[in-house]
Motif scaffolding. Sequence first.
Motif, PDB file in Angstrom:
ATOM      1  N   VAL A  35       9.407  -0.737   3.048  1.00  0.00           N
ATOM      2  CA  VAL A  35       9.406  -1.966   3.851  1.00  0.00           C
ATOM      3  C   VAL A  35      10.660  -2.025   4.713  1.00  0.00           C
ATOM      4  N   ALA A  36      11.807  -1.748   4.104  1.00  0.00           N
ATOM      5  CA  ALA A  36      13.068  -1.800   4.840  1.00  0.00           C
ATOM      6  C   ALA A  36      13.095  -0.784   5.978  1.00  0.00           C
ATOM      7  N   ALA A  37      12.661   0.426   5.714  1.00  0.00           N
ATOM      8  CA  ALA A  37      12.649   1.464   6.752  1.00  0.00           C
ATOM      9  C   ALA A  37      11.700   1.085   7.883  1.00  0.00           C
ATOM     10  N   ALA A  38      10.546   0.533   7.536  1.00  0.00           N
ATOM     11  CA  ALA A  38       9.589   0.103   8.561  1.00  0.00           C
ATOM     12  C   ALA A  38      10.178  -1.008   9.418  1.00  0.00           C
ATOM     13  N   MET A  39      10.896  -1.920   8.790  1.00  0.00           N
ATOM     14  CA  MET A  39      11.528  -3.008   9.538  1.00  0.00           C
ATOM     15  C   MET A  39      12.635  -2.486  10.439  1.00  0.00           C
ATOM     16  N   SER A  40      13.344  -1.462   9.992  1.00  0.00           N
ATOM     17  CA  SER A  40      14.511  -0.980  10.729  1.00  0.00           C
ATOM     18  C   SER A  40      14.172  -0.361  12.075  1.00  0.00           C
ATOM     19  N   VAL A  41      12.983   0.155  12.249  1.00  0.00           N
ATOM     20  CA  VAL A  41      12.637   0.825  13.505  1.00  0.00           C
ATOM     21  C   VAL A  41      12.278  -0.145  14.630  1.00  0.00           C
ATOM     22  N   ALA A  42      12.255  -1.424  14.331  1.00  0.00           N
ATOM     23  CA  ALA A  42      11.930  -2.416  15.352  1.00  0.00           C
ATOM     24  C   ALA A  42      13.131  -2.761  16.230  1.00  0.00           C
ATOM     25  N   PHE A  43      14.303  -2.253  15.885  1.00  0.00           N
ATOM     26  CA  PHE A  43      15.528  -2.560  16.614  1.00  0.00           C
ATOM     27  C   PHE A  43      16.167  -1.285  17.135  1.00  0.00           C
ATOM     28  N   VAL A  44      17.001  -1.418  18.141  1.00  0.00           N
ATOM     29  CA  VAL A  44      17.713  -0.278  18.694  1.00  0.00           C
ATOM     30  C   VAL A  44      19.047  -0.143  17.961  1.00  0.00           C
ATOM     31  N   GLY A  45      19.308   1.045  17.443  1.00  0.00           N
ATOM     32  CA  GLY A  45      20.559   1.316  16.740  1.00  0.00           C
ATOM     33  C   GLY A  45      20.398   1.257  15.240  1.00  0.00           C
TER      34      GLY A  45
END
Length: 62
Positions: A35-45
């Motif tokens: 879940v965390a990794a999936a959420m992380s790709v929605a932002f730049v950086g």
Amino acid sequence: MARDTTGAGDTFNGVLITRLAVGDELDDAVRAANVAAAMSVAFVGARAGMPRATEIEVGIKA
């Protein structure tokens, strides 16, 4: 939609090891890390994309 995958693996690994360290079962720790990794790709950086623990919990329940 993925905006930037930088840091997704680091996010996954960090959440996985943290959840295991606090006593989560492997299945639960992997679920939270995914879940965390999936959420992380929605932002730049890498840093901007790392979700907070409370955000991960909301994502797990969704």
